[in-house]
Design a protein around this motif. Structure first.
Motif, PDB file in Angstrom:
ATOM      1  N   TRP A 197       0.740  -0.926   0.114  1.00  0.00           N
ATOM      2  CA  TRP A 197       0.039   0.061   0.083  1.00  0.00           C
ATOM      3  C   TRP A 197       1.021   1.235   0.072  1.00  0.00           C
ATOM      4  CZ3 TRP A 197       1.649   2.332   4.391  1.00  0.00           C
ATOM      5  CH2 TRP A 197       2.098   1.298   5.702  1.00  0.00           C
ATOM      6  N   LEU A 198       2.163   1.281  -0.388  1.00  0.00           N
ATOM      7  CA  LEU A 198       2.979   2.136  -0.487  1.00  0.00           C
ATOM      8  C   LEU A 198       2.848   3.113  -1.885  1.00  0.00           C
ATOM      9  CD1 LEU A 198       5.894   0.650   1.421  1.00  0.00           C
ATOM     10  CD2 LEU A 198       4.600   2.477   2.281  1.00  0.00           C
ATOM     11  N   PRO A 199       3.431   4.097  -1.935  1.00  0.00           N
ATOM     12  CA  PRO A 199       3.598   4.650  -3.442  1.00  0.00           C
ATOM     13  C   PRO A 199       4.413   3.631  -4.271  1.00  0.00           C
ATOM     14  CG  PRO A 199       4.004   6.437  -1.853  1.00  0.00           C
ATOM     15  CD  PRO A 199       4.065   5.046  -1.002  1.00  0.00           C
ATOM     16  N   TYR A 200       3.935   3.476  -5.307  1.00  0.00           N
ATOM     17  CA  TYR A 200       4.487   2.598  -6.522  1.00  0.00           C
ATOM     18  C   TYR A 200       4.283   0.987  -6.159  1.00  0.00           C
ATOM     19  CZ  TYR A 200       6.428   7.007  -7.962  1.00  0.00           C
ATOM     20  OH  TYR A 200       6.448   8.286  -8.442  1.00  0.00           O
ATOM     21  N   SER A 201       3.721   0.605  -4.922  1.00  0.00           N
ATOM     22  CA  SER A 201       2.949  -0.741  -4.905  1.00  0.00           C
ATOM     23  C   SER A 201       2.029  -0.984  -5.829  1.00  0.00           C
ATOM     24  CB  SER A 201       2.647  -0.686  -3.335  1.00  0.00           C
ATOM     25  OG  SER A 201       3.597  -0.741  -2.512  1.00  0.00           O
ATOM     26  N   ARG A 202       2.048  -2.317  -6.113  1.00  0.00           N
ATOM     27  CA  ARG A 202       0.723  -2.577  -7.096  1.00  0.00           C
ATOM     28  C   ARG A 202       0.434  -4.150  -6.753  1.00  0.00           C
ATOM     29  NH1 ARG A 202       0.924  -1.486 -13.697  1.00  0.00           N
ATOM     30  NH2 ARG A 202      -1.221  -2.358 -14.197  1.00  0.00           N
ATOM     31  N   VAL A 203      -0.858  -4.275  -6.490  1.00  0.00           N
ATOM     32  CA  VAL A 203      -1.122  -5.753  -6.134  1.00  0.00           C
ATOM     33  C   VAL A 203      -1.249  -6.473  -7.174  1.00  0.00           C
ATOM     34  CG1 VAL A 203      -3.135  -7.073  -5.098  1.00  0.00           C
ATOM     35  CG2 VAL A 203      -2.739  -4.820  -4.069  1.00  0.00           C
ATOM     36  N   SER A 204      -1.688  -6.193  -8.441  1.00  0.00           N
ATOM     37  CA  SER A 204      -1.675  -7.119  -9.571  1.00  0.00           C
ATOM     38  C   SER A 204      -0.136  -7.581  -9.769  1.00  0.00           C
ATOM     39  CB  SER A 204      -1.874  -6.444 -10.761  1.00  0.00           C
ATOM     40  OG  SER A 204      -1.274  -5.385 -11.019  1.00  0.00           O
ATOM     41  N   ASP A 205       0.864  -6.527  -9.689  1.00  0.00           N
ATOM     42  CA  ASP A 205       2.363  -7.243 -10.046  1.00  0.00           C
ATOM     43  C   ASP A 205       2.868  -8.068  -8.728  1.00  0.00           C
ATOM     44  OD1 ASP A 205       2.673  -5.578 -12.039  1.00  0.00           O
ATOM     45  OD2 ASP A 205       3.646  -3.910 -11.034  1.00  0.00           O
TER      46      ASP A 205
END
Length: 277
Positions: A197-205
């Motif tokens: 949930w941080l900047p530049y985090s991405r669940v799909s990745d």
């Protein structure tokens, strides 16, 4: 305080040393790994940078082993990702490698992307008189080598393969020692809740990266994980952690993560524009 006081290490055998910052008493305290090779030594992550890690390695006698090896081998520092608890100490190294997706942030000293957030109480013993956590920032680092998925880092008698595993951050990597079945996992996976949930985090990745981790386990390519935080663990725990993330990363999780990321982004922008309280 000297570098010898600030750091501590534990030999794990086979040329691997586990290093930590003794007085950074926080769940954010990152593991630092020294991997010694016949032709080059490798540091995986570098901590906060409040004291010089290369100075510690030299003073503790961890670079070279006497005799013909008394002449120090080249030393490369690799960032598993840009976050401050892993990248702050890179400034003390002459040769630094990082994934291309985050190299620019390291080179400009981007404290937003580095999610710089250090509290006074997290440092139990100040590194020098008058030190204040609110003044802490990562500084620009010259990245001398850009890493890509599949690259090989050769130390002479051992090779580590770069695995780009985004999700926690866009440039997160693992380093895989195929011969020894060891995975240096950074913050892609450790024995705790995965942060997405941080900047530049991405669940799909992150889901895709966890699927790659499961593939490593299924193919019998990992027996030991040396993570970016907390303790080491084995293949079955790796399978459990990756499987749990995939199973929990549904629609509700994605919605809540999006909300948390927005809050974190606002807080980080305020913190890094006004200083710490």
């Amino acid at each position: 305080m000297s570098a010898l006081e600030w750091f501590a290490h534990k030999p794990l055998g086979d040329g691997i040393f586990w290093i930590q910052e003794r007085f950074y008493e926080s769940g954010n305290r990152a593991n630092i790994w020294l991997v010694r090779g016949s032709q080059q030594d490798l540091v995986i992550d570098a901590g906060l940078g409040l004291r010089s890690l290369p100075e510690y390695l030299r003073a503790a006698g961890l670079l070279g082993a006497g005799g013909e090896e008394a002449v120090q081998r080249p030393l490369l520092a690799v960032a598993t990702h840009v976050h401050f608890d892993h990248s702050g100490g890179l400034r003390h190294f002459e040769d630094v490698a990082a994934h291309g997706a985050e190299a620019a942030a390291l080179q400009r000293g981007d404290n937003y992307e580095a999610v710089t957030w250090l509290g006074q109480r997290e440092v139990s013993r100040p590194p020098w008189p008058g030190w204040r956590a609110r003044d802490y920032r990562v500084v620009p680092v010259r990245v001398s080598r850009l890493l890509r998925d599949g690259d090989e880092i050769t130390l002479g008698d051992r090779q580590l393969t770069v695995m780009h595993m985004p999700g926690h951050s866009r440039g997160s990597i693992c380093l895989h020692d195929k011969d020894r079945k060891i995975l240096f996992s950074g913050d892609v996976v450790y024995d705790g809740s995965m942060i997405d949930w941080l900047p530049y985090s991405r669940v799909s990745d992150y889901i895709a990266s966890c699927q790659r981790l499961l593939d490593l386990v299924d193919r019998g390519l990992v027996e030991k994980v040396l993570p970016g935080h907390f303790n080491m663990f084995g293949a079955e725990r790796l399978r459990q952690l990756a499987s749990n993330y995939i199973s929990q990363a549904g629609v509700c999780h994605k919605i809540s993560t999006c909300a948390m990321r927005s809050i974190a982004s606002i807080a980080l922008r305020i913190t890094n524009s006004r200083g710490y309280s």
